[in-house]
Design an enzyme around this catalytic site. Structure first.
Site, PDB file in Angstrom:
ATOM      1  N   ARG A 179      -7.333 -11.757   5.724  1.00  0.00           N
ATOM      2  CA  ARG A 179      -5.906 -11.042   6.659  1.00  0.00           C
ATOM      3  C   ARG A 179      -6.586  -9.824   6.983  1.00  0.00           C
ATOM      4  O   ARG A 179      -6.661  -9.241   7.883  1.00  0.00           O
ATOM      5  CB  ARG A 179      -4.905 -11.268   5.492  1.00  0.00           C
ATOM      6  CG  ARG A 179      -3.723 -10.273   6.413  1.00  0.00           C
ATOM      7  CD  ARG A 179      -2.218 -10.567   5.419  1.00  0.00           C
ATOM      8  NE  ARG A 179      -1.278  -9.741   5.910  1.00  0.00           N
ATOM      9  CZ  ARG A 179      -0.862  -8.646   5.606  1.00  0.00           C
ATOM     10  NH1 ARG A 179      -1.543  -8.056   4.555  1.00  0.00           N
ATOM     11  NH2 ARG A 179       0.245  -7.978   5.902  1.00  0.00           N
ATOM     12  N   HIS A 228       1.522  -5.185  12.718  1.00  0.00           N
ATOM     13  CA  HIS A 228       2.926  -5.875  12.734  1.00  0.00           C
ATOM     14  C   HIS A 228       3.586  -5.607  14.075  1.00  0.00           C
ATOM     15  O   HIS A 228       4.871  -5.287  14.164  1.00  0.00           O
ATOM     16  CB  HIS A 228       3.829  -4.911  11.753  1.00  0.00           C
ATOM     17  CG  HIS A 228       3.336  -5.424  10.387  1.00  0.00           C
ATOM     18  ND1 HIS A 228       3.442  -6.432   9.725  1.00  0.00           N
ATOM     19  CD2 HIS A 228       2.884  -4.506   9.442  1.00  0.00           C
ATOM     20  CE1 HIS A 228       2.834  -6.350   8.514  1.00  0.00           C
ATOM     21  NE2 HIS A 228       2.591  -5.100   8.144  1.00  0.00           N
ATOM     22  N   SER A 247       5.078  -6.354   2.712  1.00  0.00           N
ATOM     23  CA  SER A 247       3.974  -6.447   3.421  1.00  0.00           C
ATOM     24  C   SER A 247       2.869  -7.117   2.429  1.00  0.00           C
ATOM     25  O   SER A 247       2.869  -8.383   2.150  1.00  0.00           O
ATOM     26  CB  SER A 247       3.254  -5.111   4.020  1.00  0.00           C
ATOM     27  OG  SER A 247       2.452  -5.258   4.930  1.00  0.00           O
ATOM     28  N   LEU A 248       1.774  -6.423   2.005  1.00  0.00           N
ATOM     29  CA  LEU A 248       0.738  -6.871   1.345  1.00  0.00           C
ATOM     30  C   LEU A 248       1.233  -7.657  -0.041  1.00  0.00           C
ATOM     31  O   LEU A 248       1.097  -8.646  -0.678  1.00  0.00           O
ATOM     32  CB  LEU A 248      -0.147  -5.724   0.497  1.00  0.00           C
ATOM     33  CG  LEU A 248      -1.392  -6.461  -0.600  1.00  0.00           C
ATOM     34  CD1 LEU A 248      -2.156  -7.359  -0.170  1.00  0.00           C
ATOM     35  CD2 LEU A 248      -1.795  -5.054  -0.959  1.00  0.00           C
ATOM     36  N   GLN A 294       3.320 -12.904   9.754  1.00  0.00           N
ATOM     37  CA  GLN A 294       3.675 -11.569   9.331  1.00  0.00           C
ATOM     38  C   GLN A 294       2.742 -10.565   9.823  1.00  0.00           C
ATOM     39  O   GLN A 294       3.066  -9.336   9.763  1.00  0.00           O
ATOM     40  CB  GLN A 294       3.372 -11.490   7.660  1.00  0.00           C
ATOM     41  CG  GLN A 294       3.819 -10.520   6.997  1.00  0.00           C
ATOM     42  CD  GLN A 294       2.859 -10.132   5.632  1.00  0.00           C
ATOM     43  OE1 GLN A 294       1.734 -10.183   5.772  1.00  0.00           O
ATOM     44  NE2 GLN A 294       3.413  -9.901   4.715  1.00  0.00           N
ATOM     45  N   GLN A 303       0.788  -1.269  -0.123  1.00  0.00           N
ATOM     46  CA  GLN A 303      -0.128  -0.167   0.121  1.00  0.00           C
ATOM     47  C   GLN A 303       0.843   1.238  -0.029  1.00  0.00           C
ATOM     48  O   GLN A 303       1.975   1.339   0.767  1.00  0.00           O
ATOM     49  CB  GLN A 303      -0.945  -0.012   1.210  1.00  0.00           C
ATOM     50  CG  GLN A 303      -1.862   1.259   1.104  1.00  0.00           C
ATOM     51  CD  GLN A 303      -3.044   0.676   2.326  1.00  0.00           C
ATOM     52  OE1 GLN A 303      -3.270  -0.234   2.657  1.00  0.00           O
ATOM     53  NE2 GLN A 303      -3.819   1.914   2.483  1.00  0.00           N
TER      54      GLN A 303
END
Length: 819
Positions: free
Chosen positions: A113, A193, A88-89, A241, A9
């Site tokens: 998620r 996170h 991340s994503l 994660q 993102q």
């Protein structure tokens, strides 16, 4: 050697994917079916600036990243990356590229998620620019900020931290004093996170157990370890994660140490390219000993299908922006809760006290009913706020439920089309795509064109959940809604994008909903161009309803059924027809009618209800569309203060509705009108005294005035009704009497206290029981009865009641001693 890197993102922009969607139409169509909207329109047109909203940004980036990879692999089949990684994503795209799962599965994983991360609302995040990791940890130690975790190591001198918001705010000055160039508290809703996401991480780990992943074709670098995934670590790394820091800087250093000199960003923008430039300027390659090798698998563009045993997730992904330049993101919204924990089943002579305690502790508001019902609709509880006509179940009620992670249905009965569309626009503007809502669809056998126009409106606005009420047989509009967009998923199962919860009170009606759509209606819809041949063929394997709600004695229209009789009967019918037709999706059976106390709700769940639906108890709430005058009255009723009266819309048939009688004349007057209709053939047969009483006391106007108003209405809508009335005096009398039912509803909706005695208020005795239950508490005044508070109060009290009753039933003799 080169590595493909997939951004997360912060890389989104209007127009991304412009040259890709047309090249991969089948994949784009899959994404549309999963998400319930056009991914191409979102990316290219950015309607209402939705690309800045996390719930839209996440799936959009996943899709565009994936299409970018697929184009590169198609155009340069000989170009094989040595490694792949994602920020991340983006890590999900890296795993997709390596063949760990297919496109559709990856998108569903992202949505699940996001559902879990979106529930978190405590804590926040802050970006620290200009300090190395060691210095950041030193500042945290000096400030006694042990509650703060490093969350994203984006570059050697850019780190994002997570923790309690008040601590993050207080840390600005210490970091600036230590030499930070920038310290910015990000506008996110939780401490992503970090350790504070542990509940989401645990549930995601359970969800991942339903998937079989495949060995990567080439190494995928994990965010949490900055090392390659191993085949047996895929689920563990994906779950970790959510709580673990993103070690992006170390990832790039590791790849450089492995000899990678060419980094290719596979997605929109240059966020990672710019970030990697900083890393290479500020850090040296990282040389580590060789890791265990993986079997090399030649890449192909055909993804291997994973085995899925879990139900399909229904939420979009939500996570904070973590880019080279900190970006503000909208606050994720609480939507749903974990599936129910299994309750240990005691075995004879082998149940320990610990096992009993575990069983009792597992009975919670969040675990009552069916876990896959909560999953299907994306809700915290197996609980529904049902529709109430004339918008009493209002747009505000629906939005309040959706924002609380629950589901409510708009009461469309009696509303004009423009009002329904106006309410739909309001709801769509207030709720994000991961928040649930539904619309009522009322059977209209005398006006099928109106019913079809309503369905057209629902499809226009992407309504995915409908509560079907008053149906006896299936209608073309209902079949069209159910089958439109039917498709076969990656596992080869036929699915419908539209859920119907059918309210039933008779087995023969339930059987119609548990069966496929009538072939004659399906063929008519194909001939009319509303369904394709493919949709028709797929629809032959689908039951008409996704779920059923057994409606026992209730407010409004009622067959006066008994829940203890109906629920087991309908459940057995469901099971028999599921075997007969081979249904591969579970059809839930819920309970409605009479539910206003923990004891009533508990009895429904003990009878086997997969969910409960409430109605009357939501009517005196701040969000309800009822007038304040009606709410004041409803707040005072007891269990004996309701009565049966003729239903205005089915007057001639003698159908009944349950209404409030306390302090009101409507029930008695309505029943009197029905008796007069049944025993006379025209108004002329009524004696003078009766005629005077009705005109002066009931109507407060003459029969002729009432007829002229009624006639004018039908001349605009259905002139054939007027023609029939002019020929048939008994039918004309029925129309004039039915005017009183419309009028009495209008009086109640407006709260006209001058005519209070004529209020028609649909309500069941459940509200009287609820009033007695909350008497003396903060929920006694209706102004405090927000619909989500009612749900929380009732579901939590139901769980407590069940725990208490189970303990009582076990008793000293049934409760084993500790072993």
């Amino acid at each position: 050697m080169f590595a493909c890197l997939f951004p997360g993102q912060g890389s989104q922009k209007k127009g991304m994917g412009k040259d890709l969607f047309g090249q991969f139409q089948e994949i784009t169509a899959k994404a549309d079916r999963i998400l319930g909207y056009s991914i191409e329109a979102l990316c290219l047109e950015n309607p209402d600036n939705r690309l800045v909203l996390t719930q839209f940004t996440q799936p959009a980036l996943y899709v565009v990243n994936a299409l970018t990879w697929m184009k590169a692999a198609r155009d340069e089949p000989e170009a094989r990356p040595a490694f792949v990684a994602g920020h991340s994503l983006g890590e999900y795209n890296a795993l997709f590229a390596a063949g760990v799962f297919d496109f559709e599965t990856g998108l569903r994983l992202v949505r699940k998620r996001g559902e879990l991360m979106g529930r978190a609302k405590d804590g926040g995040m802050a970006a620290v620019v200009g300090l190395p990791e060691a210095k950041i940890r030193a500042v945290l130690a000096d400030a006694d900020a042990g509650a703060v975790d490093p969350a994203n190591f984006n570059a050697p001198h850019q780190t994002v931290i997570s923790g309690p918001l008040e601590i993050l705010t207080a840390l600005k000055q210490p970091f600036m004093d230590a030499g930070a160039r920038t310290y910015l508290v990000l506008k996110v809703s939780a401490a992503f996170h970090s350790r504070y996401m542990a509940p989401a991480g645990r549930e995601f780990a359970e969800f991942l157990e339903g998937f079989t992943f495949h060995e990567p074709r080439f190494p995928v670098i994990a965010n949490v370890t900055a090392r390659p995934y191993q085949p047996d670590q895929i689920s563990a790394n994906l779950a970790a994660q959510i709580t673990g820091a993103v070690k992006w800087s170390e990832t790039i250093c590791y790849l450089r140490g492995k000899g990678v000199t060419d980094f290719r960003e596979c997605g929109p923008g240059r966020v990672l390219t710019n970030l990697n430039k900083r890393i290479m300027e500020e850090a040296e390659p990282l040389y580590v000993a060789d890791e265990p090798t993986m079997t090399s698998v030649e890449p192909t563009m055909t993804s291997v299908e994973p085995t899925m045993t879990s139900v399909e997730p229904t939420m979009t992904s939500v996570e904070p922006t973590m880019t080279s330049e900190p970006t503000k993101t909208p606050e994720p919204t609480k939507t749903s809760v974990p599936p129910a924990s299994p309750v240990p089943a005691p075995s004879q002579g082998a149940v320990t006290a610990c096992a009993v305690d575990t069983m009792l502790a597992s009975i919670k508001a969040e675990t009552l009913g069916a876990a896959d019902f909560r999953e299907r609709y994306g809700v915290r509880y197996a609980y529904v706020a049902g529709a109430m006509y004339k918008g009493i179940a209002s747009k505000e009620l629906v939005v309040r439920m959706g924002q609380a992670g629950l589901i409510g249905f708009l009461g469309t009965g009696g509303l004009k089309m423009d009002r329904i569309e106006e309410d739909l626009r309001f709801i769509s503007g207030q709720l994000s795509t991961e928040q649930s809502f539904g619309m009522n669809l009322l059977s209209q056998p005398d006006s099928p064109e109106t019913e079809m126009k309503t369905v057209d409106l629902f499809l226009k606005y992407g309504v995915r959940n409908v509560e079907a009420a008053a149906y006896i047989v299936m209608s073309p509009a209902l079949v069209y809604y159910r089958l439109k967009g039917a498709y076969r998923n990656a596992a080869g199962k036929v699915r419908a994008p539209h859920n119907i919860i059918a309210k039933v009170s008779r087995p023969e009606v339930a059987e119609n909903f548990l069966s496929p759509a009538p072939e004659k209606i399906v063929r008519q819809l194909v001939a009319a161009g509303r369904l394709t041949e493919e949709e028709a063929a797929l629809g032959r394997t689908l039951p008409m309803s996704a779920d059923l709600c057994v409606e026992a004695d209730s407010g409004g229209h009622t067959d006066m059924g008994v829940a203890a009789v109906l629920i087991p009967t309908i459940r057995r019918l469901r099971d028999r027809l599921a075997q007969q037709f081979g249904h591969d999706e579970h059809i839930h059976v819920g309970s409605a009618g009479g539910i206003g106390t923990p004891e009533a709700a508990a009895s429904a769940f003990m009878l086997g209800a997969d969910f409960i639906l409430t109605g009357s108890i939501n009517q005196p709430s701040p969000e309800s569309g009822a007038s304040d005058a009606v709410k004041d009255l409803l707040q005072q009723i007891n269990v004996q203060d309701t009565e049966y009266a003729p239903a205005g819309d089915m007057f001639e048939l003698g159908a009944k509705v349950q209404v409030v009688r306390r302090g009101l004349f409507f029930p008695a007057r309505a029943n009197k009108l029905y008796d007069l209709y049944r025993n006379h053939n025209s108004l002329d047969e009524l004696d003078a005294k009766t005629r005077h009483m009705i005109q002066e006391k009931y109507f407060r106007r003459s029969f002729d005035d009432v007829w002229q108003e009624t006639r004018a209405h039908f001349l605009k809508t259905r002139p054939q009704v007027v023609e029939k009335a002019e020929r048939n005096p008994k039918f004309k009398m029925a129309l004039i009497f039915k005017w009183y039912f419309v009028y009495s509803t209008r009086l109640a909706m407006s709260g006209d206290m001058k005519r209070k005695v004529d209020f028609q208020i649909h309500c069941g005795p459940a509200l009287g029981a609820f009033n007695q239950w909350v008497k003396g508490t903060d929920l006694e005044p209706w102004t405090q009865r927000n619909v989500d508070r009612i749900a929380d109060h009732l579901m939590n009290a139901t769980a407590e009641y069940l725990r208490t009753r189970m303990t009582d039933l076990l008793g000293p003799a049934g409760r084993p001693s500790p072993q």
